[in-house]
Write an enzyme that holds these catalytic residues in place. Structure first.
Site, PDB file in Angstrom:
ATOM      1  N   TYR A 158       0.834  -1.208   0.000  1.00  0.00           N
ATOM      2  CA  TYR A 158       0.000   0.000   0.000  1.00  0.00           C
ATOM      3  C   TYR A 158       0.870   1.261   0.000  1.00  0.00           C
ATOM      4  O   TYR A 158       0.666   2.175  -0.813  1.00  0.00           O
ATOM      5  CB  TYR A 158      -0.922  -0.019   1.227  1.00  0.00           C
ATOM      6  CG  TYR A 158      -1.947   1.090   1.245  1.00  0.00           C
ATOM      7  CD1 TYR A 158      -3.023   1.076   0.365  1.00  0.00           C
ATOM      8  CD2 TYR A 158      -1.834   2.154   2.135  1.00  0.00           C
ATOM      9  CE1 TYR A 158      -3.972   2.087   0.380  1.00  0.00           C
ATOM     10  CE2 TYR A 158      -2.780   3.166   2.160  1.00  0.00           C
ATOM     11  CZ  TYR A 158      -3.845   3.125   1.285  1.00  0.00           C
ATOM     12  OH  TYR A 158      -4.775   4.143   1.300  1.00  0.00           O
ATOM     13  N   LYS A 162       1.047   4.082  -2.973  1.00  0.00           N
ATOM     14  CA  LYS A 162       0.661   5.490  -2.787  1.00  0.00           C
ATOM     15  C   LYS A 162       1.865   6.414  -3.010  1.00  0.00           C
ATOM     16  O   LYS A 162       1.717   7.510  -3.548  1.00  0.00           O
ATOM     17  CB  LYS A 162       0.046   5.691  -1.402  1.00  0.00           C
ATOM     18  CG  LYS A 162      -1.286   4.946  -1.214  1.00  0.00           C
ATOM     19  CD  LYS A 162      -2.377   5.427  -2.183  1.00  0.00           C
ATOM     20  CE  LYS A 162      -3.711   4.749  -1.952  1.00  0.00           C
ATOM     21  NZ  LYS A 162      -4.798   5.266  -2.803  1.00  0.00           N
TER      22      LYS A 162
END
Ligand SMILES: NC(=O)c1ccc[n+]([C@@H]2O[C@H](COP(=O)([O-])OP(=O)(O)OC[C@H]3O[C@@H](n4cnc5c(N)ncnc54)[C@H](O)[C@@H]3O)[C@@H](O)[C@H]2O)c1
Length: 253
Positions: A158, A162
């Site tokens: 994640y 991002k």
């Protein structure tokens, strides 16, 4: 003088609009007078959203789209332009997080999250930009995360995805703003949605989150919506390649 941050009659495409932040953004921008185009995999949920927006006097279209299905993306964006004449704003919201200890991550875990968070974001931006650039106008806002700039335990994929979105935002901003299309990103902190409910319903986890947020509360969808509105407005023309954190100060400590 034009009203700052005016969204009236803007055509706003939102990915992952069937629930959570995407759904909240859709209702928020419909209330601001925009024509919302809601995209997600689940057409039934999108139809329910459309019915709600129309019942409140707003404007909304919806199309099924799995942003991992890259060959299908351009056709969906082309049909939006065929229907509405243009796309003014794209909000790249579809995304997921799933905590997995780095030592246990499999290739399929990696591909699942990266293809949604990064690949989907890029190819939706490209499909929208192919319509925006010839018109010399567009606003693309990517929903990134505070996880782009901090490390979160168990979130190797994640955080990487991002962080990648932030770099992607800057390169697209560099390439496309010469033709009137600005590209920016918003970085929310933890916000209660179906994607985070299980973790935030755990009192220990929630307390740990709150301990990191000087502002003293978790994020709301309105916090994110107003940041997106700022970046998506005509008046923010010189804001380009920016990363606007709505993290209550998590990343300052
Ligand atoms: N909730 C938070 O705390 C938080 C914090 C920072 C950033 N974000 C980001 O905000 C965005 C939305 O998060 P959320 O919490 O609302 O998540 P959620 O899981 O509640 O909703 C995600 C949305 O994306 C859609 N989606 C999932 N896979 C898809 C696919 N393959 N194609 C199209 N749509 C797909 C889902 O249908 C849903 O509408 C994500 O990008 C997430 O990383 C969330």
């Amino acid at each position: 003088m034009p009203q700052a941050f005016n969204m009236k009659d803007k055509v706003i495409v939102i990915t992952g609009a069937s629930r959570g932040i995407g759904r909240g953004l859709a209702t928020y921008f419909a209330e601001q007078g925009a024509h919302v185009v809601a995209l997600a995999r689940n057409l039934e949920q999108l139809k329910a959203l459309q019915t709600e927006i129309l019942a409140n006097g707003g404007a909304c279209s919806c199309h099924p789209l799995d942003v991992r299905d890259v060959p299908s993306i351009q056709g969906v964006f082309d049909s939006i332009v065929a229907e509405l004449g243009r796309i003014d704003i794209l909000i790249n919201n579809a995304g997921m997080g799933k905590p997995i200890p780095a030592i246990d991550i499999t290739e399929s875990d990696w591909d699942e999250m990266m293809s949604l968070n990064m690949k989907g974001t890029f190819f939706c931006a490209q499909a929208a930009a192919r319509h925006m650039l010839p018109k010399q106008y567009g606003r693309i806002v990517n929903i990134s995360s505070q996880a782009a700039v901090i490390a979160i335990d168990g979130e190797a994929i994640y955080c990487s995805s991002k962080g990648g979105i932030n770099q992607l935002t800057k390169v697209l901003a560099l390439e496309w703003s010469k033709q009137g299309v600005t590209v920016n990103a918003v970085g929310p902190t933890f916000t209660y949605t179906p994607g985070t409910a299980e973790r935030l319903d755990n009192p220990e986890f929630r307390a740990g989150v709150l301990a990191n947020i000087p502002r003293g509360r978790i994020g709301s969808i309105e916090d994110i919506a107003t940041a997106v509105q700022f970046l998506a407005a005509d008046s923010s023309d010189m804001v380009n390649g920016a990363f606007l954190l709505t993290d209550g100060g998590w990343t300052i400590i």
